[in-house]
Structure formats: C-alpha cells, structure tokens
Design a protein around this motif. Sequence first.
Motif, mmCIF file in Angstrom:
data_model
loop_
_atom_site.group_PDB
_atom_site.id
_atom_site.type_symbol
_atom_site.label_atom_id
_atom_site.label_comp_id
_atom_site.label_asym_id
_atom_site.label_seq_id
_atom_site.Cartn_x
_atom_site.Cartn_y
_atom_site.Cartn_z
ATOM 1 N N SER A 34 12.743 -26.557 23.369
ATOM 2 C CA SER A 34 13.720 -27.544 22.930
ATOM 3 C C SER A 34 14.147 -27.290 21.490
ATOM 4 O O SER A 34 15.329 -27.366 21.144
ATOM 5 N N SER A 35 13.174 -26.959 20.642
ATOM 6 C CA SER A 35 13.478 -26.643 19.242
ATOM 7 C C SER A 35 14.362 -25.408 19.148
ATOM 8 O O SER A 35 15.307 -25.367 18.360
ATOM 9 N N ALA A 36 14.080 -24.395 19.968
ATOM 10 C CA ALA A 36 14.863 -23.160 19.931
ATOM 11 C C ALA A 36 16.316 -23.418 20.295
ATOM 12 O O ALA A 36 17.241 -22.870 19.670
ATOM 13 N N ARG A 37 16.546 -24.240 21.291
ATOM 14 C CA ARG A 37 17.928 -24.568 21.661
ATOM 15 C C ARG A 37 18.618 -25.326 20.533
ATOM 16 O O ARG A 37 19.838 -25.188 20.326
ATOM 17 N N GLU A 75 18.396 -19.038 11.568
ATOM 18 C CA GLU A 75 19.803 -19.302 11.261
ATOM 19 C C GLU A 75 20.623 -18.219 11.951
ATOM 20 O O GLU A 75 20.558 -17.051 11.581
ATOM 21 N N TYR A 76 21.412 -18.604 12.944
ATOM 22 C CA TYR A 76 22.088 -17.621 13.786
ATOM 23 C C TYR A 76 23.561 -17.429 13.451
ATOM 24 O O TYR A 76 24.143 -16.410 13.826
ATOM 25 N N ALA A 77 24.193 -18.360 12.774
ATOM 26 C CA ALA A 77 25.623 -18.204 12.476
ATOM 27 C C ALA A 77 25.869 -17.033 11.533
ATOM 28 O O ALA A 77 26.869 -16.327 11.661
ATOM 29 N N GLY A 78 24.972 -16.805 10.590
ATOM 30 C CA GLY A 78 25.141 -15.715 9.634
ATOM 31 C C GLY A 78 25.168 -14.367 10.309
ATOM 32 O O GLY A 78 26.013 -13.511 10.017
ATOM 33 N N ARG A 79 24.245 -14.151 11.247
ATOM 34 C CA ARG A 79 24.196 -12.849 11.915
ATOM 35 C C ARG A 79 25.423 -12.644 12.814
ATOM 36 O O ARG A 79 25.924 -11.524 12.942
ATOM 37 N N LEU A 80 25.910 -13.735 13.437
ATOM 38 C CA LEU A 80 27.101 -13.621 14.267
ATOM 39 C C LEU A 80 28.324 -13.294 13.422
ATOM 40 O O LEU A 80 29.152 -12.453 13.795
ATOM 41 N N PHE A 120 9.432 -15.718 15.644
ATOM 42 C CA PHE A 120 10.336 -16.609 16.379
ATOM 43 C C PHE A 120 11.047 -15.877 17.514
ATOM 44 O O PHE A 120 12.158 -16.244 17.904
ATOM 45 N N GLY A 121 10.386 -14.836 18.047
ATOM 46 C CA GLY A 121 11.001 -14.068 19.110
ATOM 47 C C GLY A 121 11.295 -14.888 20.347
ATOM 48 O O GLY A 121 12.303 -14.661 21.026
ATOM 49 N N ASP A 122 10.442 -15.874 20.653
ATOM 50 C CA ASP A 122 10.673 -16.668 21.851
ATOM 51 C C ASP A 122 11.755 -17.728 21.646
ATOM 52 O O ASP A 122 12.093 -18.457 22.578
ATOM 53 N N SER A 123 12.299 -17.821 20.441
ATOM 54 C CA SER A 123 13.390 -18.767 20.179
ATOM 55 C C SER A 123 14.752 -18.172 20.510
ATOM 56 O O SER A 123 15.712 -18.912 20.758
ATOM 57 N N ASP A 178 6.704 -23.158 15.745
ATOM 58 C CA ASP A 178 5.804 -22.062 15.375
ATOM 59 C C ASP A 178 4.454 -22.547 14.874
ATOM 60 O O ASP A 178 3.562 -21.724 14.619
ATOM 61 N N GLN A 179 4.276 -23.851 14.732
ATOM 62 C CA GLN A 179 3.033 -24.377 14.178
ATOM 63 C C GLN A 179 1.821 -24.001 15.038
ATOM 64 O O GLN A 179 0.736 -23.758 14.518
ATOM 65 N N PHE A 180 2.010 -23.922 16.346
ATOM 66 C CA PHE A 180 0.899 -23.544 17.226
ATOM 67 C C PHE A 180 0.492 -22.096 16.986
ATOM 68 O O PHE A 180 -0.696 -21.768 16.922
ATOM 69 N N GLU A 181 1.480 -21.225 16.837
ATOM 70 C CA GLU A 181 1.189 -19.819 16.570
ATOM 71 C C GLU A 181 0.516 -19.652 15.214
ATOM 72 O O GLU A 181 -0.452 -18.900 15.067
ATOM 73 N N ASN A 182 1.037 -20.362 14.203
ATOM 74 C CA ASN A 182 0.436 -20.293 12.869
ATOM 75 C C ASN A 182 -1.020 -20.728 12.907
ATOM 76 O O ASN A 182 -1.903 -20.071 12.327
ATOM 77 N N ALA A 183 -1.279 -21.846 13.580
ATOM 78 C CA ALA A 183 -2.639 -22.380 13.647
ATOM 79 C C ALA A 183 -3.585 -21.402 14.334
ATOM 80 O O ALA A 183 -4.713 -21.168 13.876
#
Length: 387
Positions: free
Chosen positions: A84-87, A118-123, A142-145, A312-317
């Motif tokens: 949900s966060s990724a979307r 931030e995806y607008a910059g790369r686009l 953030f690959g899964d995002s 990403d908090q789960f991965e960080n932890a």
Amino acid sequence: MRVLLTTAPLHGHFFPTVPLAWALRAAGHQVLVACPESFTGTVAGAGLPAAASAPHVAFEEFMLRDRDGRPLPPPRDPAERRRSSARAWGRLAARTLEGTLRIVEDWRPDLVLSEPLEYAGRLAAAAHGIPWAEAGVGLSDFGDSRGPATEELAPELARLGQGALPEPALVLDVRPPSLRGDGPARGPVMRYVPHNGADVRPAWLGLPRSRPRICLTLGSMLPRHGRLDFRGRLLALATALAGTDTEVVIAVDDEVADGWERLPQGVLAAGRFPLDRALTGCDLLVSHGGAGSAFAALVHGVPQVCLPQTADQFENADLIAASGAGLALPSDASDDTVAEAARTVLGRAAYGDRARALAGEIARQPSPVDVVPLLERLAAAPAGADV
C-alpha cells in the motif's frame, strides 16, 4: 554543473540527501530541489533553493486515499502495508510529474539526483535524456516498491512512452558492509551523514547522569498521521521504559508533546530535538526502525530495539537484529515486552560492542565530498558510458 534533487515532501526522505547537496554546492555546483510547495520551507531551512513541483500535497492525500480522494481500507498485515505504501509513492509521483517536467524544461539540469521513492524525477530525466542517479537514504533498496508504484503510474508511463520506471545510471549505496546482506554494494559507496534540520543542542544533553538513558521515538509521521493511537503508545512505552535504573527522552514533534498534560515519572524530556546530536548522550534507541532513526543510531554506535510498523522498517529491524546491534520485535509487542528487550540490550555488552563496530564501518566509507567527482563525470559522460 546543475543538479536537480527530487524528493518526497517528508523529512525522512529529504534530510539524508542534504549533506550530499551541501557537498555539491561547496564544490561550486548549482543545486535545486524539486518538491511540492508545502515542503519548500523545509528545503529552504536546510540552506537549499527549492522549486515547487506541485501545490500543497498533504501526506494523507497520497498515502491514505486513492487518486480520486476516496479513503483506502487499512492494510491487514505488514506485507499489505508495504504494498500500500509503495502504491502511494506512485500516486505522489503522478501529482508532481507535470511540475517536475516543467522544472527540467526550464532549468535544464545536467544531472538529476533522486531519493529512492521519488519517481517523478527519474521519469522527467528519462524524458529529456538527462542522466540520473539514486541517492541511497537507508538500509533498504526499496526494490519491492517499484512494482506497485509502476502499476500506479501506468497512465503516466504510457503517456511518456515508457514501459517501466527508468533504471539509474548509478546508485550511491550508504549501507556499511556488514548490513549489505550476502550481496555486494549496489553502486559506489558513500558514508551516511545524519541531518536533522534545525539543530539546537538539548539542555538535558549536558546534564550529568548516573543511569542509562534511553531515547524513544516513533518518528515524525506515525504520531501525527498514523491510523493507530501512536501518541498514546509513546506515553505507554515511556512509562514502561522509565524507572529507577533508567531515564527516558522522547523524540517527537512539539505539537504532540504539547498535547500531553504531564510526562511519566522518569521521563527527562519530550519534544522535537536533533536525534543525531541527542544520541551522543543516550545508551539505547527504542524506535520504529525508520531509516533516519536507525541510521543515526548506527552512526553513533548506539544499540537499538526496533518496533517496526510499516514499509522498510521491517527490513531495517531485521538487518539490525541480524547484525547483533539490537533486537527486532513484532509491531504489536506489548509495552512490557519492549521494556524487557531494552533491559536485555542494555545489560549485554555485546550489543553495544557490535553497534560501535558498525559505526566504525560507516566512518570508513567515502564522505559525500568524496563522491562529487563521480557525479561530475556522470553528468559529463556520453549517454550509456561507464563512469
């Protein structure tokens, strides 16, 4: 060289990029930060020029609502929370894309530098044939995002004639070697340098102490915008953590702290203060495992107890726990469980020893100043050339 830095309108996304932006300016380059108008004051407060890529964009608008403004149902589990966060980052990019394209057309940067979500910059960079680099801001890539964000951005990608989100020419990887898992660095490594905005040394930091001090935080967003009662959770956690053998300071926005009638006994202070500086006077960080909080503790060799809630908090932890520099708990761990974990980490020297070893790894990585020549070469290189 003109460098356009693009960021989501959140402190935790922008602040880690500020030292690199300062390094670029100190080298004589021009830096412009593109972000929604509601965040330009924060950018200016960091000593950087800003350009509005969209009008005011509230966190709830893109994180908790769909494109038509309808409330989204709460995620049911950690995996759904992350998706949900990724979307949501895709929805944010859809809001800022037109403005970012205009900024690129008007200002003509030689290089676009974006934080990972931030995806607008790369686009916009791809649309204009400008090289772009990704500035790492934490332990996750953030690959899964990208998959969910790509789904959300399908109309924009089709309009630009792009089948997928463009890949960066390079990624600046801030992870120390021991926290990269089994893989190599994602690109050139760079030292993580914490930045917390306005830095006024807390008065309590210099006070003598005879017992361990715990810093407690759930970040800047959860207590203000989270779906659950994170304000109440902070007070309950502080009550459980504070005692005759420990003292607690709560890092939280002033408006949240001002809403509390009184602090639990054993809590020394609560409010907004620079976590980077405050952790120099603390023995343990209990947090949500957000990238900025976790990395600030890593830089200063402070062990951690992580209570991840989303993204990403789960991965960080998990990475911090696997490294031996702290413990990771379930998001709904009881207050007593958190307090017991804190006592465990404070009582075993191995956690502090491992945290200090990781701090040494971070200190040995090239500083943001050291990677500026690499970005200069990237901006000057022909398209597709190795740098």
